[in-house]
Design a protein around this motif. Structure first.
Motif, PDB file in Angstrom:
ATOM      1  N   SER A 104      -8.681   0.964   0.753  1.00 20.70           N
ATOM      2  CA  SER A 104      -7.938  -0.221   1.166  1.00 20.70           C
ATOM      3  C   SER A 104      -7.181   0.001   2.478  1.00 20.70           C
ATOM      4  O   SER A 104      -6.658  -0.951   3.061  1.00 20.70           O
ATOM      5  CB  SER A 104      -6.942  -0.636   0.083  1.00 20.70           C
ATOM      6  OG  SER A 104      -5.829   0.248   0.040  1.00 20.70           O
ATOM      7  N   SER A 149     -10.735  -3.632   7.427  1.00 23.90           N
ATOM      8  CA  SER A 149      -9.375  -3.722   6.880  1.00 23.90           C
ATOM      9  C   SER A 149      -8.659  -4.946   7.420  1.00 23.90           C
ATOM     10  O   SER A 149      -8.896  -5.368   8.555  1.00 23.90           O
ATOM     11  CB  SER A 149      -8.588  -2.461   7.242  1.00 23.90           C
ATOM     12  OG  SER A 149      -7.227  -2.659   7.048  1.00 23.90           O
ATOM     13  N   GLU A 179      -9.680   3.673  -4.630  1.00 22.09           N
ATOM     14  CA  GLU A 179      -9.321   2.287  -4.310  1.00 22.09           C
ATOM     15  C   GLU A 179      -8.217   2.249  -3.257  1.00 22.09           C
ATOM     16  O   GLU A 179      -8.278   1.473  -2.300  1.00 22.09           O
ATOM     17  CB  GLU A 179      -8.863   1.558  -5.570  1.00 22.09           C
ATOM     18  CG  GLU A 179      -8.472   0.110  -5.344  1.00 22.09           C
ATOM     19  CD  GLU A 179      -7.987  -0.563  -6.609  1.00 22.09           C
ATOM     20  OE1 GLU A 179      -7.866  -1.806  -6.593  1.00 22.09           O
ATOM     21  OE2 GLU A 179      -7.709   0.139  -7.602  1.00 22.09           O
ATOM     22  N   LYS A 224       0.848  -1.188   0.000  1.00 16.81           N
ATOM     23  CA  LYS A 224       0.000   0.000   0.000  1.00 16.81           C
ATOM     24  C   LYS A 224       0.886   1.241   0.000  1.00 16.81           C
ATOM     25  O   LYS A 224       1.670   1.449   0.920  1.00 16.81           O
ATOM     26  CB  LYS A 224      -0.923   0.020   1.220  1.00 16.81           C
ATOM     27  CG  LYS A 224      -1.885  -1.160   1.251  1.00 16.81           C
ATOM     28  CD  LYS A 224      -2.853  -1.050   2.400  1.00 16.81           C
ATOM     29  CE  LYS A 224      -3.740  -2.303   2.465  1.00 16.81           C
ATOM     30  NZ  LYS A 224      -4.555  -2.485   1.259  1.00 16.81           N
TER      31      LYS A 224
END
Length: 211
Positions: A175, A209, A171, A161
């Motif tokens: 996330s 998450s 997106e 990430k």
């Protein structure tokens, strides 16, 4: 802003048992631009706002446990470290120490976005939790992993990430862990930003998450 430190001005949770204090092998799995954040006063004096960054570490041999106390191999432990973020010329800054541990030869010229998936050694310490009376995990330090150990370090389990507020994506934002999403939304420059324009402000942040 760009995730390159040299472009800056010069100047755990839930009911999961904490890991034992010690030094663990890990990899960086996430780098997140948190934007400009207010700081708590120090010794009764206000401190100016500061840009902040989050670094997420994935531990290579520590995992969440199932109901039988067995490791869940696809659920490695993660810790996130949020810190003020300064130009690398700021010798005493934690962000400088972290960057130099992860890129000791400055191959990436201060660009935090390029140091994801970097093997390292993470020292975990315990701090007293004044609310529960227990302890919580904190990161005491980061050191480079020996080259021969880094070459054998197991790969990441979770997806990398990298989130830059200069170039946000829905997106990428969605996330992120819920507490990091909230931190970004609480930023002093969030309203009116590119991300703010992308998001429906009535939507609630999810808490599903994997971190």
């Amino acid at each position: 802003m760009s995730l390159n430190s040299n472009k800056l001005p010069v100047s755990g949770g839930g009911n999961i048992d904490p890991m034992e204090p010690g030094t663990y092998p890990a990899r960086t799995v996430g780098i997140v631009d948190l934007g400009k954040q207010a700081q708590h006063p120090f010794q009764g004096k206000d401190k100016p706002p500061v840009n902040m960054i989050a670094v997420i570490y994935e531990f290579v041999d520590e995992f969440l446990k199932d109901e039988d106390g067995e490791d869940i191999i696809d659920s490695p432990r993660h810790l996130t470290e949020m810190m003020p973020w300064y130009n690398l010329s700021s010798e005493k800054a934690k962000s400088t120490a972290r960057y130099r541990a992860l890129d000791p030869n400055n191959v990436h010229k201060g660009d935090f976005s390029k140091i994801v998936d970097t093997p390292c050694m993470v020292t975990v310490v315990h701090n007293p939790n004044k609310i529960t009376g227990g302890v919580y995990e904190n990161i005491g330090g980061i050191t480079p992993m020996r080259e021969k150990d880094a070459d054998k370090c197991v790969p990441l389990v979770k997806e990398l990430k990298v989130f830059d507020l200069d170039e946000p994506t829905l997106e990428g934002f969605e996330s992120l862990p819920a507490f990091i999403q909230k931190k970004i939304r609480d930023g002093l420059e969030y309203e009116g930003s590119k991300l703010w324009g992308m998001l429906d402000n009535e939507n609630k942040i999810g808490d599903d998450s994997p971190y």
